[in-house]
Design an enzyme around this catalytic site. Structure first.
Site, PDB file in Angstrom:
ATOM      1  N   ARG A  25      41.502  78.130  22.590  1.00  0.00           N
ATOM      2  CA  ARG A  25      41.332  76.445  22.860  1.00  0.00           C
ATOM      3  C   ARG A  25      41.111  76.307  24.213  1.00  0.00           C
ATOM      4  O   ARG A  25      40.682  75.127  24.653  1.00  0.00           O
ATOM      5  CB  ARG A  25      42.314  76.129  21.793  1.00  0.00           C
ATOM      6  CG  ARG A  25      41.530  76.378  20.199  1.00  0.00           C
ATOM      7  CD  ARG A  25      41.925  75.783  18.552  1.00  0.00           C
ATOM      8  NE  ARG A  25      43.656  76.240  19.438  1.00  0.00           N
ATOM      9  CZ  ARG A  25      44.513  75.883  18.301  1.00  0.00           C
ATOM     10  NH1 ARG A  25      44.473  74.954  17.876  1.00  0.00           N
ATOM     11  NH2 ARG A  25      46.029  76.417  18.175  1.00  0.00           N
ATOM     12  N   ASN A  43      40.431  74.907  15.608  1.00  0.00           N
ATOM     13  CA  ASN A  43      40.521  76.175  14.724  1.00  0.00           C
ATOM     14  C   ASN A  43      40.380  76.185  13.418  1.00  0.00           C
ATOM     15  O   ASN A  43      41.294  75.168  13.105  1.00  0.00           O
ATOM     16  CB  ASN A  43      42.477  77.186  14.903  1.00  0.00           C
ATOM     17  CG  ASN A  43      42.415  77.385  15.847  1.00  0.00           C
ATOM     18  OD1 ASN A  43      41.187  78.481  17.341  1.00  0.00           O
ATOM     19  ND2 ASN A  43      43.580  78.013  16.548  1.00  0.00           N
TER      20      ASN A  43
END
Length: 799
Positions: A25, A43
Site C-alpha cells: 500500500r 487491503n
C-alpha cells in the site's frame, strides 16, 4: 487557441498475490502521489483494491508501473482493471483502513532481518540499538504471528503490545519503512526477553539486555540454552565445544544424526564449508534455510566438534535470521563468545518443535540449562527449512517450512477444496482450491499425541489464513497411518485414499506444471510405502498420470524381518536380502558378525517359516542392506542413517569411475498395482513389466569385498549400478510407450549422488527429467500428490 480540456478518468484495480504485510500500500501511495493522482488504496480479503483518478495518460502510466518494481516481499499473481465513473475528486491519494470481508489473500512467509534493520540494531545512536525485535515492512515474522486474515495488527500475536507514540507515528506514515508493519515495536513498547535458568544452575533470572548477556556467557561456558525464535524453540550450544555437543546429543537422545550449525556471518560459514555462488545465494536469501554443504577439510581456523556431524562429508549451515540470533552471536565490540552455535529444533527426538513457553519449561526440562524466551506468542510452529544446491545451481528442498510457508504453489489443474493429510513421517499437510495449493509447515513424525496435536493445529491455522473450507479429504492408503485415520475423522466424508508412490509421482508432476494429459514414467524410490497387494513397496517404476497408474517395474522383493520395527537393524535386512538371493551367510561377513548367535538363529527361523516377514520391494531398504554388507551401519539410530553413511562413503571414490554393479532384469507379467485410467484411448499400456533383481549386485559386491576392494569403491559401484538400471528400464519403457518424460521422486532421490547420476544418464539418452525443487522428494511432499489425485477427479470426469 486554447488546448482541449482532458477529462479525468477513474480506474479500479485489484491486485492479487502476496500483497499484504509487505509494504504494497505505501508503494502504491508513493507511485500515485508522484503522478499527482487522487483516489485510494485498501487491503481487502481478496488482495489490494486501488481506485485511481486523474488525466488518462497519467492513469495509464500508473497502471503500467504498478507491477514493475513491487516491494521485495511482494508477489503479484494477478491484476484486474476496470474503468469506473470519475468522481471529480481533487484531494490527495489516501490509504484506507483494511476491509474485513469474506475472501482470500496471500500472507508472506517469515523472512530474515533486512540490512536496514541490522544497521539499526548495531547503531548506538538509533533508538532500536540492540532491540531484539527490530523489524520493518521488508522483514521479520508474518506467518508465525498471524492469527487471522486480513493481515492486520489486531489479527496477530502483536495485538497485546500497544504501540508507543514514536512507533505509532512510523506505523501511520506512508513514507516510513515501518508503515503498517504489524510486528513494529521498540524497547519502550515491544516484547521483552527473559532468561530463566534451570534450578541449581547458580544463575539469576534476567530481563532484556542482561538476559542476552547471561545467555551468551552460558553458551561460552559450555551450557545448553533453549532459545525462542519466530517459529519455535531451538536448543543451542557452542558448536566448537566437544563436551557441550556431546551433552546435547546425550540429553536429546539424538544418536549420530547431524546437527545444524548457525554461523555468525558468511565469512565464518566459508571457513567451515566450500561454497559455490549458488550456495552463498541460498544461505543469504531472505528465507535463511539450512543449506547442506561440503565441509572444508581442514577447516580454516574454525573447527567444529567432531560430534556435530560425525563421519559426514557435509554440514548443515544457516545464518542468523532474527535479531535475537544476531545479538546472541555478538555485535562488534561485544565480549568474546561462540561464533558458531549448534542450533537444533527444541524438542525431544521424534516430537514436534516446542512453541509454548510453559510447555518449553516442562518438555525441555533436563535438556536445557536455561531458557532465553520472550513474551510474543507464536501462532504457528515453523521449523527451519533444509535444502541442498545441485551442481547446476538449482535447489532441492528437503524440508519445506520457515521461509516458504504459507507461500502458495500454482497448480496445473483446478482442484476441489481439498485437504491432504500427507504421511506419518516428515508430515506436512496440503490444502488446495482452484489453481492454488498451500503446504502447512513441517510437523515431523506422527508417532505420538504431540505430533497429532501439532497436525491438527496446523490444519486449523492454515484453513484460517487461506480461507479455504475443504470439502474433501485425501490420505495415504496405509490403513495403519495416523494421518489416514485422521482424514477419516475430519467429517468430510470417506477420504480419497491415494497409493503412496502414485502420490509421489503426482507431486513431481504438479510441481513441474504438468496437466496430466500425457502420463510420465515415474521412478518412485523410498523405504516404505503401502502397496496395492498389501506388501511394502518402495522400488517402483510406474506409468502414471493424475487419474491412475500401472506398475511397470519393481525391485525384486525380499522379506522384511519384523516389519517396520526391523528397519532399525540394517544387518538383518542385509541377511534377508542374501537369503532371498540364495547367497550364504559366510562367517566374517560384517552383517553376520553384527548379529548374536541367538539373533541369527531366530532370523533364520523367521525367514524359513515366513514369520513376521512382510515382503518389501523398497529401494531404501536395499541401500540399508548394502550399507551393512560393506561394514558401515548395522544398527540405525535415526531414519536413513545407513543409506546416508553409504552415500558418504561413495562420495570418497566418486570422482574416479570405478564401474557399476549390474542388476538382473527379469520380464514379469501381472506384477500388480494396476489402477485403470478413465482416459486411455489410443494409449499403449504395457501388459507386462520387469523386476530389478539385486542378486547379481550382491554377488559382485561380496566378491569384491573378498578381494579387499575399498569400501568407498564398493559403495560407488552400487550407486552407479542403481542409476544405470533405472536408465535402462526407462529407455525400454520409452521404446514400448513412446513416453519421454521421467519423474524422479521418493526419499531415496534425496541422495545427491544417485539423483545426479540418474538424471545425467536419462538426459544423455534424450529423456526429459523432472526433479524436485521447492517440493521435497521425500514424504514431506507427499500431500501435494494426494491433493492432485483426489482434487482433480471431478475435472477429469468432465472431459
Amino acid at each position: 487557441m486554447t488546448a482541449p480540456v482532458t477529462r479525468p478518468v477513474r480506474r479500479r484495480i485489484t491486485v492479487r498475490g502476496t500483497v499484504q504485510g509487505v509494504g504494497f500500500r505505501p508503494y502504491v501511495h508513493r507511485l500515485a502521489a508522484g503522478l499527482a493522482l487522487t483516489g485510494f488504496v485498501s487491503n481487502t480479503a481478496d488482495g489490494v483494491l486501488i481506485e485511481v483518478e486523474g488525466p488518462p495518460d497519467d492513469v495509464d502510466r500508473f497502471a503500467g508501473r504498478l507491477t514493475e518494481q513491487p516491494p521485495p516481499l511482494a508477489t503479484v499473481t494477478g491484476v484486474g482493471c476496470e474503468d469506473v465513473p470519475a468522481t471529480g475528486a481533487t484531494g490527495p491519494f489516501t490509504i484506507r483502513p483494511t476491509e474485513r470481508s469474506p475472501g482470500r489473500t496471500q500472507l508472506p512467509p517469515d523472512t530474515a532481518t533486512c540490512a536496514d534493520c541490522l544497521r539499526e540494531l548495531a547503531d548506538p545512536g538509533d533508538r532500536r540499538h540492540r532491540h531484539p525485535f527490530v523489524t520493518c515492512t521488508h522483514c521479520g515474522p508474518r506467518f508465525t504471528i498471524a492469527t487471522g486474515m486480513p493481515y492486520d495488527r489486531p489479527a496477530t500475536t502483536m495485538a497485546g503490545f500497544p504501540m508507543c507514540p514514536a512507533c505509532a507515528r512510523e506505523y501511520g506514515d506512508p513514507a516510513d519503512r515501518r508503515f503498517h508493519a504489524q510486528p513494529v515495536a521498540c524497547p519502550d513498547c515491544g516484547p521483552r526477553l527473559t532468561l530463566v535458568p534451570a534450578a541449581g544452575l547458580g544463575v539469576r533470572p534476567a530481563r532484556d539486555a542482561q538476559a542476552l548477556a547471561t545467555a551468551r556467557a552460558l553458551l561460552a561456558a559450555g551450557r545448553i540454552v533453549a532459545v525462542k525464535g519466530v517459529g519455535g524453540y531451538h536448543l543451542a550450544c557452542d558448536a566448537t565445544d566437544a563436551r557441550a555437543v556431546a551433552t546435547l546429543r546425550r540429553r536429546k537422545e539424538r544418536g549420530g544424526k547431524a546437527l545444524a550449525v548457525m554461523c555468525a556471518d558468511l565469512e565464518t560459514a566459508e571457513r567451515l564449508a566450500v561454497l559455490s555462488a549458488a550456495e552463498r545465494t541460498a544461505l543469504t536469501s531472505a528465507r535463511r534455510p539450512i543449506v547442506l554443504l561440503r565441509r572444508r577439510t581442514p577447516p580454516d581456523g574454525v573447527r567444529l566438534a567432531d560430534q556435530v556431524c560425525p563421519d559426514s562429508p557435509h554440514v548443515g549451515l544457516l545464518l542468523p535470521y532474527t535479531p535475537v540470533h544476531t545479538l546472541l552471536l555478538g555485535l562488534p565490540g561485544d565480549p568474546p563468545g561462540p561464533r558458531v552455535l549448534v542450533m537444533t529444533s527444541g524438542n525431544r527426538s521424534g516430537e514436534p518443535i516446542v512453541t509454548d513457553d510453559a510447555e518449553a519449561l516442562t518438555r525441555l526440562a533436563g535438556l536445557a540449562d536455561a531458557w532465553l524466551t520472550h513474551d510474543r506468542p507464536i501462532a504457528s510452529p515453523c521449523d527451519d527449512s533444509l535444502l541442498r544446491v545441485r551442481p547446476d545451481g538449482t535447489e532441492q528442498v528437503l524440508r519445506r517450512s520457515r521461509g516458504y510457508v504459507p507461500r502458495p504453489l500454482r497448480l496445473p489443474l483446478p482442484v476441489r477444496p481439498t485437504l491432504a493429510t500427507g504421511g506419518d513421517l516428515k508430515n506436512a499437510l496440503c490444502l488446495g482450491e482452484g489453481d492454488q495449493a498451500w503446504f502447512g509447515p513441517h510437523i515431523g513424525d506422527l508417532g505420538d499425541l504431540a505430533g497429532l496435536a501439532a497436525a491438527e493445529r496446523a490444519e486449523r491455522h492454515l484453513t484460517l489464513l487461506t480461507g479455504v473450507t475443504p470439502r474433501l479429504a485425501a490420505a495415504d492408503r496405509h490403513p495403519g497411518y495416523h494421518s489416514t485415520r485422521r482424514a477419516a475423522r475430519l467429517g468430510l466424508g470417506e477420504p480419497v485414499l491415494v497409493q503412496h508412490h502414485h502420490a509421489h509421482i503426482a507431486s513431481a508432476m504438479a510441481e513441474h506444471g504438468l496437466d496430466g494429459r500425457t502420463p510420465v514414467i515415474g521412478v518412485a524410490f523410498d523405504g516404505t510405502g503401502y502397496g496395492d497387494d498389501g506388501t511394502v513397496w518402495g522400488g517402483e517404476i510406474l506409468l502414471a498420470d493424475y487419474t491412475g497408474y500401472r506398475r511397470l517395474a519393481r525391485l525384486t522383493p525380499a522379506p522384511l524381518p519384523g516389519g517396520d520395527t526391523g528397519v532399525a537393524n540394517p544387518c538383518r535386512l542385509a541377511l534377508a536380502r542374501l537369503w532371498a538371493a540364495g547367497l550364504p551367510w559366510e562367517p566374517g561377513l560384517p552383517s553376520v558378525e553384527a548379529c548374536t548367535e541367538t539373533e541369527l538363529a531366530v532370523l533364520r527361523q523367521q525367514l524359513t517359516r515366513g514369520l513376521a516377514c512382510v515382503p518389501t520391494s523398497g529401494m531404501g531398504r536395499l541401500f540399508d542392506a548394502v550399507s551393512s554388507l560393506v561394514g558401515l551401519c548395522h544398527r540405525a539410530g535415526y531414519e536413513a542413517q545407513a543409506a546416508l553413511e553409504l552415500e558418504a562413503a561413495a562420495l570418497k571414490a566418486w570422482d574416479a569411475d570405478n564401474g557399476a554393479y549390474p542388476f538382473g532384469l527379469t520380464p514379469l507379467s501381472g506384477i500388480g498395482g494396476v489402477t485403470p485410467w478413465r482416459r486411455s484411448p489410443g494409449r499403449r499400456i504395457p501388459a507386462a513389466g520387469w523386476e530389478m533383481n539385486p542378486a547379481p549386485v550382491l554377488r559382485a559386491l561380496l566378491r569384491d569385498r573378498a578381494r579387499h576392494t575399498p569400501v568407498p569403491v564398493l559403495a560407488a559401484r552400487f550407486h552407479r549400478g542403481v542409476a544405470r538400471a533405472v536408465a535402462h528400464l526407462c529407455r525400454r519403457t520409452r521404446a514400448r510407450t513412446g513416453l519421454t518424460t521421467v519423474a524422479l521422486t521418493g526419499g531415496v532421490f534425496a541422495n545427491a549422488l544417485l539423483e545426479e547420476e540418474t538424471a545425467a544418464l536419462l538426459t544423455t539418452a534424450g529423456l526429459t527429467v523432472l526433479r524436485h525443487g521447492e517440493v521435497p522428494p521425500n514424504d514431506g511432499g507427499l500431500a501435494l500428490g494426494q491433493l492432485m489425485v483426489a482434487g482433480t477427479a471431478a475435472h477429469h470426469e468432465t472431459e
